[in-house]
Each structure stands twice: as structure tokens, then as C-alpha cells.
Design a protein around this motif. Structure first.
Motif, PDB file in Angstrom:
ATOM      1  N   ALA A 316       0.814  -1.217   0.000  1.00 57.35           N
ATOM      2  CA  ALA A 316       0.000   0.000   0.000  1.00 57.35           C
ATOM      3  C   ALA A 316       0.845   1.264   0.000  1.00 57.35           C
ATOM      4  O   ALA A 316       0.364   2.340  -0.388  1.00 57.35           O
ATOM      5  CB  ALA A 316      -0.940  -0.003   1.202  1.00 57.35           C
ATOM      6  N   VAL A 317       2.090   1.176   0.460  1.00 58.97           N
ATOM      7  CA  VAL A 317       2.944   2.367   0.539  1.00 58.97           C
ATOM      8  C   VAL A 317       4.208   2.225  -0.305  1.00 58.97           C
ATOM      9  O   VAL A 317       5.091   3.088  -0.250  1.00 58.97           O
ATOM     10  CB  VAL A 317       3.337   2.656   2.005  1.00 58.97           C
ATOM     11  CG1 VAL A 317       2.123   3.095   2.803  1.00 58.97           C
ATOM     12  CG2 VAL A 317       3.995   1.449   2.654  1.00 58.97           C
ATOM     13  N   ALA A 318       4.286   1.186  -1.109  1.00 60.80           N
ATOM     14  CA  ALA A 318       5.519   0.911  -1.860  1.00 60.80           C
ATOM     15  C   ALA A 318       5.885   2.047  -2.812  1.00 60.80           C
ATOM     16  O   ALA A 318       7.070   2.327  -3.031  1.00 60.80           O
ATOM     17  CB  ALA A 318       5.366  -0.397  -2.636  1.00 60.80           C
ATOM     18  N   ALA A 345       9.143   3.876   1.828  1.00 54.59           N
ATOM     19  CA  ALA A 345       9.081   2.625   2.589  1.00 54.59           C
ATOM     20  C   ALA A 345      10.441   1.944   2.612  1.00 54.59           C
ATOM     21  O   ALA A 345      11.215   2.023   1.647  1.00 54.59           O
ATOM     22  CB  ALA A 345       8.041   1.700   1.982  1.00 54.59           C
ATOM     23  N   LEU A 346      10.735   1.259   3.713  1.00 57.06           N
ATOM     24  CA  LEU A 346      12.007   0.555   3.824  1.00 57.06           C
ATOM     25  C   LEU A 346      12.098  -0.573   2.803  1.00 57.06           C
ATOM     26  O   LEU A 346      13.107  -0.694   2.090  1.00 57.06           O
ATOM     27  CB  LEU A 346      12.168   0.011   5.248  1.00 57.06           C
ATOM     28  CG  LEU A 346      13.468  -0.723   5.557  1.00 57.06           C
ATOM     29  CD1 LEU A 346      14.679   0.174   5.331  1.00 57.06           C
ATOM     30  CD2 LEU A 346      13.453  -1.236   6.995  1.00 57.06           C
ATOM     31  N   GLY A 347      11.079  -1.393   2.701  1.00 60.14           N
ATOM     32  CA  GLY A 347      11.050  -2.448   1.688  1.00 60.14           C
ATOM     33  C   GLY A 347      12.083  -3.544   1.930  1.00 60.14           C
ATOM     34  O   GLY A 347      12.883  -3.491   2.868  1.00 60.14           O
ATOM     35  N   GLU A 348      12.041  -4.534   1.056  1.00 58.90           N
ATOM     36  CA  GLU A 348      12.955  -5.679   1.172  1.00 58.90           C
ATOM     37  C   GLU A 348      14.408  -5.254   1.055  1.00 58.90           C
ATOM     38  O   GLU A 348      15.269  -5.665   1.837  1.00 58.90           O
ATOM     39  CB  GLU A 348      12.625  -6.727   0.104  1.00 58.90           C
ATOM     40  CG  GLU A 348      11.292  -7.406   0.264  1.00 58.90           C
ATOM     41  CD  GLU A 348      11.340  -8.532   1.280  1.00 58.90           C
ATOM     42  OE1 GLU A 348      12.412  -8.745   1.885  1.00 58.90           O
ATOM     43  OE2 GLU A 348      10.301  -9.188   1.484  1.00 58.90           O
ATOM     44  N   GLY A 349      14.694  -4.422   0.031  1.00 59.38           N
ATOM     45  CA  GLY A 349      16.079  -4.008  -0.185  1.00 59.38           C
ATOM     46  C   GLY A 349      16.639  -3.215   0.974  1.00 59.38           C
ATOM     47  O   GLY A 349      17.788  -3.402   1.375  1.00 59.38           O
ATOM     48  N   LEU A 367       8.246  -3.916   9.482  1.00 60.43           N
ATOM     49  CA  LEU A 367       9.384  -3.098   9.078  1.00 60.43           C
ATOM     50  C   LEU A 367       9.414  -2.834   7.579  1.00 60.43           C
ATOM     51  O   LEU A 367       9.879  -1.780   7.142  1.00 60.43           O
ATOM     52  CB  LEU A 367      10.690  -3.764   9.525  1.00 60.43           C
ATOM     53  CG  LEU A 367      10.884  -3.802  11.043  1.00 60.43           C
ATOM     54  CD1 LEU A 367      12.117  -4.613  11.406  1.00 60.43           C
ATOM     55  CD2 LEU A 367      10.983  -2.394  11.607  1.00 60.43           C
ATOM     56  N   LEU A 368       8.914  -3.760   6.788  1.00 60.38           N
ATOM     57  CA  LEU A 368       8.891  -3.543   5.342  1.00 60.38           C
ATOM     58  C   LEU A 368       8.081  -2.298   4.980  1.00 60.38           C
ATOM     59  O   LEU A 368       8.400  -1.595   4.022  1.00 60.38           O
ATOM     60  CB  LEU A 368       8.307  -4.766   4.625  1.00 60.38           C
ATOM     61  CG  LEU A 368       9.135  -6.047   4.684  1.00 60.38           C
ATOM     62  CD1 LEU A 368       8.404  -7.177   3.973  1.00 60.38           C
ATOM     63  CD2 LEU A 368      10.516  -5.833   4.058  1.00 60.38           C
ATOM     64  N   ALA A 382      16.816   4.202   8.834  1.00 57.28           N
ATOM     65  CA  ALA A 382      15.564   3.456   9.013  1.00 57.28           C
ATOM     66  C   ALA A 382      15.306   3.392  10.512  1.00 57.28           C
ATOM     67  O   ALA A 382      15.647   2.410  11.173  1.00 57.28           O
ATOM     68  CB  ALA A 382      15.677   2.061   8.403  1.00 57.28           C
ATOM     69  N   PRO A 383      14.712   4.457  11.071  1.00 55.13           N
ATOM     70  CA  PRO A 383      14.635   4.582  12.536  1.00 55.13           C
ATOM     71  C   PRO A 383      13.960   3.407  13.238  1.00 55.13           C
ATOM     72  O   PRO A 383      14.384   3.022  14.335  1.00 55.13           O
ATOM     73  CB  PRO A 383      13.823   5.873  12.729  1.00 55.13           C
ATOM     74  CG  PRO A 383      14.012   6.644  11.469  1.00 55.13           C
ATOM     75  CD  PRO A 383      14.145   5.629  10.383  1.00 55.13           C
TER      76      PRO A 383
END
Length: 407
Positions: A316-318, A345-349, A367-368, A382-383
Motif C-alpha cells: 500500500a505504501v511501496a 518505505a524501507l522495503g525488502e532491499g 518493518l517492510l 531506518a529509525p
């Protein structure tokens, strides 16, 4: 007998009245009476008009409001919204635009409170419209007299006063108002509700009687809300913006309270003004006995052995990216500024670049979808995932428990 606007408005705001109030003025009778009444009550005011650009003459009407404000010694601003570009429900889009624009204006003026001119007639029309949508107790319990949105507290101090009485008060002062022709256009649901009220009046169904019904429903709704608040205090936590509900506790709740709890959690996490469709929530509740993951309303729901955990859905936020310093989803990030930084977004990477994320105790799925600071494709911070580098993340939508209370 015309209402005593001065006394009414002083009483509506109460002893904790803010020193300075913004007032939204369209030029119609309701908002004009609100402006005049607040001025007479001694409030320090700033007025604002949103020009929706939907019809010829709207700019002149905004200018007319400005002339009235000048005569009252009240500073006035005009905000523009290109309503002709709106898609879908025009009235709803206009309402959202007004809140967004006026909220930003209020922030810029250092104003924390804004008054709106909704009346007993608006309350009755809203009740009929929601009745037609098969609303439950929450929807039929009336318009909120006070609520928080866009970082501003909004007030509706005229909900017990009729439209006719406000116009009578203006006439007594030798003042006029602007009649919006869209108020007679049956294309709009509110106009049809207004027409229906005129038809129902011989049965004793009037704005005044519907107002009494709404107050009765609001009292019942408040009892349920209080019960739910006590449950949340005992059985719900919100680590890093997730909502974690003790499974044993939620299964013991009455179905109506289960529904309210899930709707509140889904709205708080997604930032949506509205809950998901009732049938989808019912299906989710029916599946509580089965463990596993679900997605709904931009949220991910994990049903575990001991708890339900609702978090933001990463998909939803990618695609959401904003410049550093702006709000991202429902998060505010602060830290060492530098040109070109963005929040995404932090995402997988990004998670792969956070070696200590497991030490945070937060699930991978949470976290993703968490906010991170990027410089192009380079992760800066990435706080929530243990990589602060001087950055902090804070929820910007208030505490979850506060979202349960009608204000």
C-alpha cells in the motif's frame, strides 16, 4: 424569537475556549451568522473562504465575504480548489479539500481551532442520508461537535440551532447572505434529504425531533465507546504504530465491539477517513478462529495463536515517496537535513541493509512498510529498523486510544 448568538457561542466553546479561532465562511447564512456571532462574543478571529471554482461568480462571492470581514475588522483569506477536476463523489471531494486546505491555512496562521457553521438542519439531513446507507449506531449518532483532523481541532457550535433561526438573527442585524444555487440542485443527496424533510414534517419528523433522536443514539454510542476504551487499555498495545490485540480478549468481546475495534484499528493504521465495507469486516471476524495472514484496507492482519497484529501493508505504501521534512503516510521523520533526501518505505532491499533489525523486536512485515530516509537508491536511515543515523520517527495521527473517542 431569534437566538442569542453571543451567549450560545460562548456556552458552546465553554471555559476552555481557545484565545484565537479560525472560522470557515462560505458566505451562506449559516457561516455568516457564525462569523458575526463569534465576533460579537469577543473571539479573536481569522476568517477563511474556499473558492471551489465550480460555478461562475464564486470568486466574487468570496470577495463579498472579504468585504463583510473587513467591516467587522476580521482578517480574511481566500483559498482555491479546482473542483472541476475532481473525480467521483463531488460533495465528498469538496469536503476533503476544504479540510485539507483550511487545515494547512490554520497551521500557517498559528491557529489550532477552526469553527464550522453546521446547523440542526445539517444534522437532520445527515441522519437521513446515513439512514439510507444502512448506517449503524456510530453513523446515526450524529455529526461530531468537536474533532481533530489535519492537525487542527474543528468545532461545530451551531448544531442545536436551526437554519431559519440563524437567518432571522442576521435579518435582525440588517445583514444578508449569499444563496448558493447548488443548495436547490436535486443532483446532490443532501438536497434530496432536505426535500424529504419537508415532506416528513407533517408526521412530526423535523430537524428538532431528529436532533433529539440523534442525542439519544449518541448517548448509547458513548457507552459502547467507553466499554471499548477500557478493553483497549487492558488488552491492546501499539508498538511502532502496529495494533496488537490479545486474541483471547477479542474473542470474548461482543460482535459489535469486535467490529468497532477492527474498524478503528484499520482506519488508524491506514489513515483512511472511512472503514472498509461492512461485509469485508464481517468476513474477517468470521475467520478469527483460523490463524494466518489477511490483507484489508491497506493493512496486513496476522492472526496468531495469542494475538492479532495489524500493521501497514507494504504494497500500500511501496510507491509513496515524499521529500524529507514532509509527512509520509502517518509518520513524521526528523533528523539531519540534506538536499535531495526523500522518505519512502524501507522495503525488502532496505531491510537487508539493516543488520540489527531483529533486535527491535518488530516483525519483518511491519518493518517492510516502515518509513526510511533515502538519497536516491542509497539508504540513509531506518529509525524503526535499528538504523537511526540521527533520525527519529513519530506517529502523526495521535494515539490509537484517542481515535476511539467521538470528539
Amino acid at each position: 424569537m431569534t437566538p442569542d448568538l453571543t451567549a450560545l457561542l460562548k456556552q458552546a466553546f465553554g471555559p476552555d475556549a481557545p484565545p484565537r479561532v479560525g472560522v470557515a465562511v462560505s458566505g451562506g447564512g449559516d457561516s455568516t451568522a457564525l462569523l458575526v456571532g463569534l465576533r460579537e462574543a469577543g473571539f479573536d478571529l481569522a476568517a477563511v473562504t474556499v473558492d471551489h471554482g465550480l460555478r461562475a461568480g464564486s470568486a466574487e462571492e468570496a470577495a463579498e465575504v472579504g468585504r463583510l470581514c473587513a467591516g467587522l475588522g476580521v482578517p480574511h483569506s481566500v483559498l482555491s480548489w479546482e473542483g472541476t477536476a475532481a473525480e467521483g463523489n463531488l460533495m465528498d471531494a469538496a469536503r476533503r479539500a476544504r479540510l485539507r486546505l483550511i487545515g494547512a491555512w490554520a497551521w500557517g496562521q498559528g491557529i489550532g481551532h477552526v469553527a464550522l457553521g453546521h446547523t440542526a438542519d445539517d444534522e437532520a439531513e445527515t441522519f437521513l442520508m446515513r439512514l439510507g446507507r444502512e448506517a449503524g449506531l456510530e453513523g446515526l449518532a450524529g455529526m461530531r461537535r468537536r474533532f481533530v483532523a489535519e492537525g487542527v481541532t474543528w468545532h461545530r457550535p451551531l448544531l442545536d440551532v436551526s437554519r431559519a433561526d440563524l437567518r432571522a438573527a442576521l435579518r435582525a442585524r440588517g445583514l444578508g447572505w449569499i444563496d448558493d444555487p447548488s443548495n436547490d440542485n436535486p443532483r446532490f443527496g443532501r438536497v434530496r434529504a432536505r426535500q424529504a424533510l419537508a415532506t416528513l414534517a407533517p408526521l412530526g419528523i423535523t430537524p428538532a425531533t431528529l436532533g433529539a433522536v440523534v442525542r439519544n443514539l449518541a448517548a448509547a454510542d458513548a457507552v459502547l465507546s467507553e466499554t471499548l476504551c477500557r478493553f483497549v487499555e487492558a488488552a491492546v498495545t501499539t508498538p511502532a504504530g502496529d495494533v496488537v490485540i490479545a486474541r483471547e480478549g477479542v474473542e470474548a468481546l461482543a460482535p459489535e465491539l469486535q467490529r468497532r475495534l477492527l474498524n478503528a484499528a484499520l482506519r488508524w493504521i491506514s489513515g483512511s477517513d472511512y472503514p472498509p465495507r461492512a461485509a469485508k469486516v464481517a468476513a474477517l471476524l468470521a475467520g478469527l478462529a483460523e490463524q494466518g495472514d489477511r490483507t484489508l484496507h491497506g493493512c496486513r492482519i496476522r492472526i496468531g495463536r495469542d494475538a492479532l497484529r495489524l500493521t501497514r501493508e507494504a504494497a500500500a505504501v511501496a510507491a509513496l515517496r515524499v521529500p524529507a521534512g514532509e509527512r509520509w503516510d502517518r509518520w513524521d521523520l526528523t533528523g539531519p537535513a540534506a538536499p535531495g533526501l526523500e522518505i519512502a518505505a524501507l522495503g525488502e532491499g532496505g531491510l537487508a541493509l539493516c543488520p540489527h533489525w531483529r533486535e527491535t523486536g518488530l516483525p519483518r512485515a511491519s518493518l517492510l512498510a516502515s518509513p526510511a530516509v533515502w538519497s536516491g537508491a542509497r539508504l540513509i536511515a531506518a529509525p524503526l529498523a535499528g538504523l537511526e543515523n540521527g533520525w527519529k520517527a513519530q506517529i502523526a495521527c495521535g494515539a490509537f486510544a484517542e481515535s476511539l473517542i467521538r470528539r
